[in-house]
Design a protein around this motif. Structure first.
Motif, short mmCIF file in Angstrom:
data_model
loop_
_atom_site.label_atom_id
_atom_site.label_comp_id
_atom_site.label_asym_id
_atom_site.label_seq_id
_atom_site.Cartn_x
_atom_site.Cartn_y
_atom_site.Cartn_z
N LEU A 1 2.96 15.27 -7.68
CA LEU A 1 4.08 16.20 -7.95
C LEU A 1 4.19 16.50 -9.44
O LEU A 1 4.47 17.62 -9.84
N ALA A 2 3.96 15.48 -10.25
CA ALA A 2 3.99 15.68 -11.71
C ALA A 2 2.88 16.64 -12.13
O ALA A 2 3.10 17.52 -12.97
N ALA A 3 1.71 16.50 -11.54
CA ALA A 3 0.59 17.40 -11.86
C ALA A 3 0.91 18.85 -11.49
O ALA A 3 0.60 19.78 -12.24
N ILE A 4 1.57 19.02 -10.35
CA ILE A 4 1.97 20.38 -9.94
C ILE A 4 2.95 20.96 -10.94
O ILE A 4 2.85 22.13 -11.32
N GLN A 5 3.90 20.15 -11.39
CA GLN A 5 4.88 20.63 -12.36
C GLN A 5 4.21 20.98 -13.68
O GLN A 5 4.58 21.97 -14.32
N LEU A 6 3.24 20.19 -14.07
CA LEU A 6 2.47 20.50 -15.29
C LEU A 6 1.74 21.83 -15.14
O LEU A 6 1.72 22.65 -16.07
N ASP A 7 1.12 22.04 -13.99
CA ASP A 7 0.41 23.29 -13.72
C ASP A 7 1.34 24.49 -13.76
O ASP A 7 0.92 25.60 -14.08
N CYS A 8 2.60 24.27 -13.43
CA CYS A 8 3.59 25.35 -13.42
C CYS A 8 4.25 25.55 -14.79
O CYS A 8 5.15 26.36 -14.93
N GLY A 9 3.79 24.79 -15.78
CA GLY A 9 4.27 25.01 -17.13
C GLY A 9 5.38 24.09 -17.60
O GLY A 9 5.86 24.24 -18.72
N LEU A 10 5.81 23.15 -16.78
CA LEU A 10 6.84 22.21 -17.23
C LEU A 10 6.19 21.16 -18.12
O LEU A 10 5.11 20.67 -17.83
N GLU A 11 6.86 20.84 -19.18
CA GLU A 11 6.33 19.86 -20.11
C GLU A 11 6.87 18.48 -19.74
O GLU A 11 7.97 18.10 -20.15
N ILE A 12 6.08 17.77 -18.95
CA ILE A 12 6.45 16.42 -18.55
C ILE A 12 5.24 15.51 -18.70
O ILE A 12 4.10 15.97 -18.72
N LEU A 13 5.52 14.24 -18.82
CA LEU A 13 4.46 13.24 -18.84
C LEU A 13 4.39 12.60 -17.46
O LEU A 13 5.42 12.17 -16.92
N GLU A 14 3.19 12.53 -16.91
CA GLU A 14 3.01 12.02 -15.55
C GLU A 14 3.62 10.63 -15.37
O GLU A 14 4.39 10.40 -14.43
N ASP A 15 3.27 9.71 -16.24
CA ASP A 15 3.76 8.34 -16.10
C ASP A 15 5.27 8.26 -16.25
O ASP A 15 5.94 7.49 -15.54
N GLU A 16 5.83 9.05 -17.17
CA GLU A 16 7.28 9.06 -17.35
C GLU A 16 7.98 9.63 -16.12
O GLU A 16 9.04 9.14 -15.72
N PHE A 17 7.39 10.67 -15.53
CA PHE A 17 7.97 11.26 -14.32
C PHE A 17 8.03 10.24 -13.20
O PHE A 17 9.05 10.09 -12.53
N VAL A 18 6.94 9.51 -13.00
CA VAL A 18 6.90 8.49 -11.95
C VAL A 18 7.93 7.41 -12.24
O VAL A 18 8.67 6.98 -11.34
N LYS A 19 8.00 6.98 -13.46
CA LYS A 19 8.93 5.91 -13.86
C LYS A 19 10.39 6.34 -13.69
O LYS A 19 11.23 5.55 -13.26
N ASP B 1 0.84 -1.21 0.00
CA ASP B 1 0.00 0.00 0.00
C ASP B 1 0.87 1.26 0.00
O ASP B 1 0.55 2.25 -0.66
N ALA B 2 1.98 1.22 0.74
CA ALA B 2 2.88 2.37 0.79
C ALA B 2 3.52 2.63 -0.58
O ALA B 2 3.72 3.78 -0.97
N ILE B 3 3.81 1.55 -1.31
CA ILE B 3 4.35 1.71 -2.67
C ILE B 3 3.32 2.42 -3.55
O ILE B 3 3.64 3.36 -4.27
N ASP B 4 2.07 1.98 -3.46
CA ASP B 4 1.01 2.62 -4.25
C ASP B 4 0.83 4.08 -3.86
O ASP B 4 0.66 4.96 -4.71
N ASP B 5 0.90 4.36 -2.55
CA ASP B 5 0.77 5.74 -2.07
C ASP B 5 1.94 6.60 -2.57
O ASP B 5 1.75 7.77 -2.92
N THR B 6 3.13 6.02 -2.61
CA THR B 6 4.31 6.75 -3.10
C THR B 6 4.14 7.10 -4.57
O THR B 6 4.45 8.22 -4.99
N LYS B 7 3.61 6.17 -5.34
CA LYS B 7 3.34 6.45 -6.75
C LYS B 7 2.32 7.58 -6.89
O LYS B 7 2.46 8.45 -7.76
N ASP B 8 1.29 7.57 -6.04
CA ASP B 8 0.28 8.63 -6.08
C ASP B 8 0.88 9.99 -5.74
O ASP B 8 0.53 11.01 -6.35
N ILE B 9 1.79 10.01 -4.77
CA ILE B 9 2.47 11.26 -4.41
C ILE B 9 3.28 11.78 -5.60
O ILE B 9 3.25 12.96 -5.93
N ALA B 10 3.99 10.88 -6.26
CA ALA B 10 4.80 11.27 -7.43
C ALA B 10 3.90 11.79 -8.55
O ALA B 10 4.24 12.78 -9.22
N LYS B 11 2.74 11.17 -8.74
CA LYS B 11 1.80 11.66 -9.75
C LYS B 11 1.30 13.06 -9.39
O LYS B 11 1.15 13.91 -10.27
#
Length: 130
Positions: free
Chosen positions: A54-72, A42-52
């Motif tokens: 963070l990726a969403a925040i970066q997208l909102d700030c204008g960084l061009e990243i892919l959520e799944d790639e960022f997590v990976k 469950d903690a692994i899944d929660d960690t992935k959710d946290i990373a997602k």
């Protein structure tokens, strides 16, 4: 992980194992969930959710990243079981049988996880969570 209190419900071996995802960068075909307690899965899944998140925040700030790639690219759970079993005291020869990762890489990862644990401890103290 510290500010989200994700580590609070985990025992020491589970915390160390989860932190290994931040430092391990090699490719492995090992199943990261194999042989782990449900709380750690469950903690692994929660960690992935946290990373997602963070990726969403970066997208909102204008960084061009892919959520799944960022997590990976940010997290690699390939040595979670190895580090978990090491932290529980399993002999190193038995640990090496759990993974296809070379022994030297495992030793380096464990050393880096030890350093990461010290940094996490210091961060927790700074934010008032001893």
């Amino acid at each position: 992980l510290v500010s989200e209190n994700l580590l609070c419900d985990l025992d020491a071996a589970q915390c160390v194992a989860l932190l290994s995802a931040l430092i391990f960068k090699k490719k492995t075909d090992d199943d990261p969930y194999d042989g782990l307690p449900d709380l750690l899965k469950d903690a692994i899944d929660d960690t992935k959710d946290i990373a997602k998140g963070l990726a969403a925040i970066q997208l909102d700030c204008g960084l061009e990243i892919l959520e799944d790639e960022f997590v990976k690219e940010t997290l690699n759970f390939g040595l979670v079981r190895v580090v978990y079993e090491w932290a529980r005291g399993m002999p190193f020869s038995d640990i090496c049988m759990l993974t296809s990762v070379e022994e030297g890489t495992v030793v380096r990862a464990i050393t880096r996880v030890d350093e990461t644990c010290r940094e996490v401890r210091n961060a927790a103290r700074i934010i008032g969570d001893p």
